[in-house]
Design a protein around this motif. Structure first.
Motif, short mmCIF file in Angstrom:
data_model
loop_
_atom_site.label_atom_id
_atom_site.label_comp_id
_atom_site.label_asym_id
_atom_site.label_seq_id
_atom_site.Cartn_x
_atom_site.Cartn_y
_atom_site.Cartn_z
N LEU A 56 -26.12 13.65 3.44
CA LEU A 56 -25.93 12.59 2.46
C LEU A 56 -24.75 12.98 1.58
CD1 LEU A 56 -27.15 9.93 1.40
CD2 LEU A 56 -28.51 11.28 -0.18
N PRO A 57 -23.59 12.38 1.80
CA PRO A 57 -22.38 12.82 1.10
C PRO A 57 -22.24 12.13 -0.27
CG PRO A 57 -21.82 11.07 2.63
CD PRO A 57 -23.32 11.31 2.77
N PRO A 58 -21.25 12.54 -1.06
CA PRO A 58 -20.92 11.77 -2.27
C PRO A 58 -20.51 10.34 -1.89
CG PRO A 58 -19.85 13.92 -2.30
CD PRO A 58 -20.42 13.74 -0.92
N PHE A 59 -20.51 9.45 -2.88
CA PHE A 59 -20.11 8.08 -2.63
C PHE A 59 -18.66 8.02 -2.16
CE2 PHE A 59 -23.39 6.61 -5.92
CZ PHE A 59 -24.29 6.24 -4.93
N GLU A 60 -18.42 7.16 -1.18
CA GLU A 60 -17.06 6.87 -0.74
C GLU A 60 -16.50 5.71 -1.58
OE1 GLU A 60 -17.80 5.86 3.32
OE2 GLU A 60 -17.91 7.96 3.97
N ALA A 61 -15.21 5.40 -1.35
CA ALA A 61 -14.56 4.33 -2.11
C ALA A 61 -15.31 3.01 -1.96
CB ALA A 61 -13.11 4.18 -1.66
N ALA A 62 -15.79 2.73 -0.73
CA ALA A 62 -16.52 1.48 -0.50
C ALA A 62 -17.84 1.45 -1.27
CB ALA A 62 -16.77 1.30 0.99
N ASP A 63 -18.48 2.62 -1.42
CA ASP A 63 -19.72 2.68 -2.18
C ASP A 63 -19.47 2.42 -3.66
OD1 ASP A 63 -21.09 3.50 0.18
OD2 ASP A 63 -20.47 5.57 -0.17
N ILE A 64 -18.40 3.03 -4.18
CA ILE A 64 -18.05 2.81 -5.59
C ILE A 64 -17.75 1.34 -5.84
CG2 ILE A 64 -16.34 3.35 -7.38
CD1 ILE A 64 -16.11 6.15 -6.14
N ARG A 65 -17.04 0.73 -4.91
CA ARG A 65 -16.72 -0.69 -5.06
C ARG A 65 -17.99 -1.55 -5.02
NH1 ARG A 65 -11.90 -3.64 -5.31
NH2 ARG A 65 -12.59 -5.62 -6.18
N PHE B 104 -12.97 -4.75 -12.29
CA PHE B 104 -12.32 -3.45 -12.38
C PHE B 104 -10.93 -3.52 -11.74
CE2 PHE B 104 -16.65 -2.51 -13.19
CZ PHE B 104 -16.71 -1.31 -13.88
N THR B 105 -9.93 -3.06 -12.46
CA THR B 105 -8.58 -3.01 -11.91
C THR B 105 -8.50 -1.90 -10.87
OG1 THR B 105 -7.78 -1.41 -13.53
CG2 THR B 105 -7.66 -3.76 -14.15
N PRO B 106 -7.49 -1.91 -10.00
CA PRO B 106 -7.32 -0.82 -9.04
C PRO B 106 -7.24 0.54 -9.73
CG PRO B 106 -5.96 -2.67 -8.40
CD PRO B 106 -6.53 -3.01 -9.75
N GLY B 107 -6.56 0.60 -10.87
CA GLY B 107 -6.48 1.85 -11.61
C GLY B 107 -7.84 2.31 -12.12
N ALA B 108 -8.68 1.36 -12.54
CA ALA B 108 -10.02 1.71 -13.01
C ALA B 108 -10.86 2.27 -11.87
CB ALA B 108 -10.68 0.47 -13.61
N LEU B 109 -10.74 1.68 -10.69
CA LEU B 109 -11.48 2.18 -9.53
C LEU B 109 -11.03 3.60 -9.18
CD1 LEU B 109 -11.45 -1.02 -7.29
CD2 LEU B 109 -13.42 -0.05 -8.51
N THR B 110 -9.73 3.84 -9.29
CA THR B 110 -9.20 5.18 -9.01
C THR B 110 -9.77 6.19 -9.98
OG1 THR B 110 -7.15 4.31 -8.08
CG2 THR B 110 -7.11 6.58 -8.86
N GLU B 111 -9.81 5.83 -11.26
CA GLU B 111 -10.32 6.77 -12.27
C GLU B 111 -11.82 6.98 -12.12
OE1 GLU B 111 -8.64 8.73 -14.20
OE2 GLU B 111 -6.84 7.86 -13.30
N LEU B 112 -12.55 5.95 -11.71
CA LEU B 112 -13.98 6.15 -11.44
C LEU B 112 -14.19 7.21 -10.37
CD1 LEU B 112 -15.50 2.53 -11.44
CD2 LEU B 112 -16.14 4.42 -12.95
N ALA B 113 -13.39 7.12 -9.31
CA ALA B 113 -13.49 8.11 -8.24
C ALA B 113 -13.08 9.49 -8.73
CB ALA B 113 -12.63 7.69 -7.06
N ASN B 114 -12.02 9.55 -9.56
CA ASN B 114 -11.53 10.84 -10.06
C ASN B 114 -12.55 11.51 -10.98
OD1 ASN B 114 -9.12 10.53 -8.68
ND2 ASN B 114 -8.02 9.68 -10.44
N TRP B 115 -13.13 10.74 -11.89
CA TRP B 115 -14.05 11.30 -12.86
C TRP B 115 -15.39 11.67 -12.23
CZ3 TRP B 115 -13.39 13.24 -17.50
CH2 TRP B 115 -12.29 12.85 -18.27
N SER B 116 -15.87 10.85 -11.32
CA SER B 116 -17.20 11.08 -10.77
C SER B 116 -17.21 11.97 -9.53
CB SER B 116 -17.86 9.75 -10.42
OG SER B 116 -17.23 9.14 -9.30
N GLY B 117 -16.07 12.00 -8.81
CA GLY B 117 -16.06 12.71 -7.54
C GLY B 117 -17.02 12.12 -6.53
N GLY B 118 -17.46 10.89 -6.80
CA GLY B 118 -18.44 10.26 -5.91
C GLY B 118 -19.86 10.78 -6.10
N ILE B 119 -20.08 11.63 -7.10
CA ILE B 119 -21.42 12.17 -7.37
C ILE B 119 -22.25 11.04 -7.99
CG2 ILE B 119 -22.76 13.93 -8.54
CD1 ILE B 119 -20.78 14.98 -6.41
#
Length: 301
Positions: free
Chosen positions: A190-199, A210-225
């Motif tokens: 069971l891996p961390p969330f991928e980009a599609a999961d975050i979306r 969410f803007t594209p930049g916001a989605l990028t920062e969500l991935a950066n801050w959370s690491g998909g955890i």
């Protein structure tokens, strides 16, 4: 016997499709779902169970939370297993239900029921959540695992377990390690969330775009955890009104770490294998580490 109040699954489409495919093919696999705490193993198991029930893929689909109902002996484990199978078969195979609830019924009767299901081209699927607790007890013996191996080799029985680590890594009884039971499972990480999961999570927040930049920062801050992502999104929902969410708003929300989130992070870190923890420390100190310089095992953790 299903655990109450399980959150609905959001995202995880690719993982779900893999699990689904492994369970509905002509000869389903036995699966071992492995992932850290707070990653949503229970949520995934519940979603799989609900889908399988709605499709009628198995005679019955039985969920067992071994974290709160932990058998402390081989006899107790098999008795509970038999009782759960009997309960699940009550509506679809009342004849087998009645056979299993006889006063002197035991493992032999359970094995005969599984054989009969196989002959009828029917199957019982069991989902064992938090199986770690049973293995950690150290009171279950190789005799139990060999009995379960016999059931797993029959066409009428399929098993999915959910644990924080691979099954063999959780065993405390040295004799149990040599059982072939542990070899019947296909391991699914069971891996961390991928980009599609975050979306999928951000799409579920209907009042926020969410803007594209916001989605990028969500991935950066959370690491998909998962708990980190959900915490940041909850902060955004609480602090930002309806409308567009920018990367600056995500950054601001992510820096407001509270005691509850710190506790979650501490518990995740305590479960982190020592080699992986050392690799994380190296990344913090050096900012980067060539992929080839990290051990193969470390990279997979």
């Amino acid at each position: 016997m299903k655990r109450l109040s399980v959150s609905p699954m959001i995202g995880r489409k690719r993982l779900f499709e893999r699990l689904w495919g492994n369970l509905v093919k002509p000869t389903p696999d036995h699966l071992s779902l492995v992932g850290p705490q707070f990653f949503g193993k229970t949520v995934v198991l519940s979603a799989v169970a609900n889908k399988l029930r709605s499709e009628g893929a198995f005679a019955c689909v039985l969920e067992w939370d071994l974290g709160t109902q932990t058998p402390l002996s081989d006899t107790e484990f098999l008795q509970s297993l038999r009782a759960r199978c009997a309960d699940g078969l009550k509506e679809v195979r009342p004849d087998l239900h009645d056979y299993l609830i006889q006063e002197d019924s035991g493992y032999d009767e359970l094995r005969e029921v599984i054989d009969e299901l196989g002959r009828s081209r029917q199957r019982v699927l069991m989902l064992w959540d938090r199986f770690d607790r049973a293995l950690h007890s150290g009171q279950l013996t190789r005799n139990l695992w060999d009995n379960l191996l016999e059931l797993c080799r029959k066409d009428g029985f399929r098993l999915v377990t959910a644990t924080r680590k691979k099954l063999q890594e959780l065993l405390r009884d040295a004799k149990s390690v040599s059982s072939e039971f542990w070899q019947v499972f296909e391991v699914v990480r069971l891996p961390p969330f991928e980009a599609a999961d975050i979306r999928a999570f951000t799409d579920s927040m209907a009042e926020h775009a969410f803007t594209p930049g916001a989605l990028t920062e969500l991935a950066n801050w959370s690491g998909g955890i998962p708990p980190l992502l959900v915490w940041v999104l909850n902060r955004i929902a609480a602090d930002c009104g309806p409308g567009t969410v920018t990367n600056e708003q995500v950054n601001r929300a992510a820096t407001q770490v509270d005691e509850k989130l710190t506790d979650v992070l501490d518990r995740l870190w305590s479960d982190c294998p020592a080699p992986a923890a050392d690799l994380f420390r190296l990344l913090v100190d050096q900012s980067e580490c060539p992929f080839a310089d990290a051990g193969k095992i470390d990279r997979s953790m």
